[in-house]
Scaffold this motif. Structure first.
Motif, short mmCIF file in Angstrom:
data_model
loop_
_atom_site.label_atom_id
_atom_site.label_comp_id
_atom_site.label_asym_id
_atom_site.label_seq_id
_atom_site.Cartn_x
_atom_site.Cartn_y
_atom_site.Cartn_z
N VAL A 298 1.04 -1.38 0.03
CA VAL A 298 -0.16 0.06 0.24
C VAL A 298 0.63 1.12 -0.05
CG1 VAL A 298 -1.67 1.09 0.91
CG2 VAL A 298 -1.52 -1.04 1.43
N ASN A 299 0.74 1.94 -0.80
CA ASN A 299 1.03 3.49 -0.81
C ASN A 299 0.39 5.02 0.12
OD1 ASN A 299 3.29 5.87 -1.74
ND2 ASN A 299 2.66 5.12 -3.84
N ILE A 300 1.43 4.05 1.64
CA ILE A 300 1.24 4.90 2.24
C ILE A 300 0.63 6.53 2.18
CG2 ILE A 300 1.27 5.78 4.87
CD1 ILE A 300 -0.77 2.76 4.25
N HIS A 301 2.36 6.83 1.80
CA HIS A 301 2.88 7.79 1.59
C HIS A 301 2.13 9.05 0.81
CE1 HIS A 301 6.58 6.95 3.72
NE2 HIS A 301 6.81 6.29 2.97
N ALA A 302 1.47 7.97 -0.45
CA ALA A 302 0.27 9.57 -2.03
C ALA A 302 -1.05 9.25 -1.12
CB ALA A 302 0.77 7.82 -2.67
N ILE A 303 -1.31 8.24 0.03
CA ILE A 303 -2.73 8.39 0.49
C ILE A 303 -2.37 9.58 1.50
CG2 ILE A 303 -4.30 7.47 1.94
CD1 ILE A 303 -3.76 4.55 0.70
N ARG A 304 -1.84 9.44 1.92
CA ARG A 304 -1.48 10.66 3.26
C ARG A 304 -0.91 12.02 2.25
NH1 ARG A 304 2.51 13.37 5.60
NH2 ARG A 304 2.38 13.62 8.04
N ALA A 305 -0.33 12.02 1.22
CA ALA A 305 -0.21 13.79 0.51
C ALA A 305 -1.81 13.93 0.07
CB ALA A 305 0.98 12.63 -0.75
N ILE A 306 -2.53 12.86 -0.70
CA ILE A 306 -3.90 13.18 -0.77
C ILE A 306 -4.29 13.97 -0.25
CG2 ILE A 306 -5.46 12.68 -2.38
CD1 ILE A 306 -3.66 10.71 -3.91
N TYR A 307 -4.38 12.89 1.33
CA TYR A 307 -5.64 13.34 2.44
C TYR A 307 -5.17 15.11 2.97
CZ TYR A 307 -7.87 12.70 7.07
OH TYR A 307 -8.60 13.05 8.32
N MET A 308 -3.81 14.83 3.46
CA MET A 308 -3.69 15.99 3.98
C MET A 308 -3.38 17.30 3.02
SD MET A 308 -2.78 15.44 6.65
CE MET A 308 -2.24 16.74 7.59
N PHE A 309 -3.56 16.95 2.17
CA PHE A 309 -3.44 18.38 0.47
C PHE A 309 -5.37 18.66 0.58
CE2 PHE A 309 -5.40 19.66 -2.98
CZ PHE A 309 -4.31 20.47 -3.50
N GLU A 310 -6.23 18.09 1.27
CA GLU A 310 -7.18 18.48 0.75
C GLU A 310 -7.64 18.70 2.97
OE1 GLU A 310 -10.12 17.48 -1.37
OE2 GLU A 310 -8.04 17.56 -2.86
N MET A 311 -7.24 18.03 3.02
CA MET A 311 -7.32 18.72 5.15
C MET A 311 -7.22 20.20 4.90
SD MET A 311 -9.47 16.58 6.20
CE MET A 311 -9.66 17.25 7.89
N ALA A 312 -6.38 20.37 4.52
CA ALA A 312 -5.40 21.62 4.29
C ALA A 312 -6.65 23.03 3.63
CB ALA A 312 -3.92 21.66 3.32
N ARG A 313 -7.49 22.12 2.54
CA ARG A 313 -8.53 23.18 1.70
C ARG A 313 -8.83 23.54 2.53
NH1 ARG A 313 -12.45 22.06 -1.48
NH2 ARG A 313 -11.45 19.75 -1.86
N THR A 314 -9.36 22.65 3.47
CA THR A 314 -10.26 23.03 4.91
C THR A 314 -9.86 24.35 5.02
OG1 THR A 314 -11.13 20.74 4.46
CG2 THR A 314 -12.43 21.74 6.06
N VAL B 99 -0.04 4.89 -8.36
CA VAL B 99 -0.52 5.12 -7.49
C VAL B 99 -1.97 4.55 -7.91
CG1 VAL B 99 -2.66 6.43 -5.85
CG2 VAL B 99 -0.14 8.46 -6.32
N ALA B 100 -3.01 3.39 -6.72
CA ALA B 100 -3.71 2.50 -7.67
C ALA B 100 -4.54 3.49 -7.58
CB ALA B 100 -3.77 1.27 -6.17
N TRP B 101 -6.08 3.12 -8.07
CA TRP B 101 -7.34 3.55 -8.05
C TRP B 101 -7.26 3.48 -6.66
CZ3 TRP B 101 -11.67 1.87 -6.46
CH2 TRP B 101 -11.49 0.04 -6.54
N TRP B 102 -7.91 2.98 -6.09
CA TRP B 102 -8.33 2.49 -4.50
C TRP B 102 -7.60 3.27 -3.38
CZ3 TRP B 102 -5.44 0.40 -1.07
CH2 TRP B 102 -4.20 -0.41 -1.70
N GLU B 103 -6.11 4.04 -3.83
CA GLU B 103 -5.18 4.52 -2.74
C GLU B 103 -5.64 5.50 -3.33
OE1 GLU B 103 -1.44 1.72 -2.64
OE2 GLU B 103 -1.55 3.50 -4.24
N ALA B 104 -6.63 6.24 -4.41
CA ALA B 104 -6.60 7.77 -4.36
C ALA B 104 -8.44 7.89 -4.08
CB ALA B 104 -6.68 8.05 -6.18
N VAL B 105 -8.74 7.14 -4.16
CA VAL B 105 -10.37 6.74 -3.47
C VAL B 105 -10.64 6.56 -2.42
CG1 VAL B 105 -12.46 5.90 -3.22
CG2 VAL B 105 -11.47 5.88 -5.65
N ILE B 106 -9.45 6.02 -1.44
CA ILE B 106 -9.27 6.19 0.00
C ILE B 106 -8.80 7.32 0.70
CG2 ILE B 106 -8.10 5.41 2.09
CD1 ILE B 106 -7.88 2.21 0.61
#
Length: 255
Positions: free
Chosen positions: A3-19, A99-106
């Protein structure tokens, strides 16, 4: 499969930062809007309404109002999060990245669900200033809150991929989800309806969400809690299947 934890975390943190960059729009505005419902329906109208079961009317509508905000915000957060990369063209960088599609979705759905759950909890705390509340099943309340946020964030993700303009992002939330929520027992019990309209109401999927969530507060439910949970899980499974199909076929992603 790693599992690409770094990719999931990067996208997640980017979206949370926008909030956190837009707190007035993301947090303050929904809380203030819902507070107006508490004041008008819970205070002004609720003081002249009889209790439902042993629950004052102002307290009775709290789960429905939280669910209304949760559904609309989950859809809005997830749909905009995936639509904006499509609009700017950066979606192709995501599709070509390792990045797997399911990692981006997560990552995207996880961020949208997190924002919605936090907003729901803030509204819950705000409600205590207006009406007396009790939560008989707090663990189930949190579980159902998270499950509903995840489900409708996935649904919003699908809407964001389907939409080909900013206007379409609002069509389903405004013309479908919000009316179904108002007609799904947010402000009343389905048992209060005449038999014909009560039968019609059971075809509204939001009825099962609000009923299950209200049960976690007061032990009152228009339908069995097992049915509410099953309906939510079925909708979640359908959304997961649709998202998987979208990434397998490239629907509205590669055009």
């Amino acid at each position: 499969m790693a599992v690409n934890i770094h990719a999931i975390r990067a996208i997640y943190m980017f979206e949370m930062a926008r909030t956190w960059r837009t707190p007035l729009q993301s947090i303050v505005s929904p809380v203030v809007s819902t507070s107006l419902y508490f004041i008008v329906f819970g205070g002004a109208i609720g003081s002249h309404m009889p209790t439902i079961g042993d629950v004052p009317y102002g307290a009775f509508i709290v789960p429905g109002l939280i669910m209304l905000s949760l559904l609309t915000q989950s859809i809005a957060n997830a749909s905009f999060a995936i639509y904006f990369p499509k609009f700017t063209g950066t979606i192709f960088e995501l599709l070509s990245a390792p990045v797997a599609w399911w990692e981006a979705v997560i990552a995207y759905v996880g961020a949208a669900a997190t924002k919605s759950v936090l907003l729901g909890l803030i509204i819950l705390l705000t409600a205590t200033a207006f009406v007396p509340l009790r939560i008989e099943h707090p663990v189930f309340m949190l579980f159902f809150l998270v499950l509903t946020a995840m489900t409708f964030s996935l649904f919003g993700f699908i809407i964001g991929i389907w939409a080909d303009g900013f206007e379409r992002l609002q069509v389903i939330p405004l013309l479908v989800v919000t009316p179904l929520t108002f007609l799904g027992g947010s402000f009343y019990s389905i048992e209060m309806l005449p038999s014909f309209w009560r039968t019609i109401a059971y075809f509204n999927p939001v009825v099962y969400l609000i009923s299950g969530f209200r049960w976690s507060f007061y032990g009152l439910a228009d339908v069995g809690i097992a049915i509410s949970l099953a309906m939510t899980l079925v909708f979640l499974a359908v959304c997961i299947a649709v998202v998987g199909w979208i990434f397998r076929t490239g629907y509205r992603l590669k055009n």
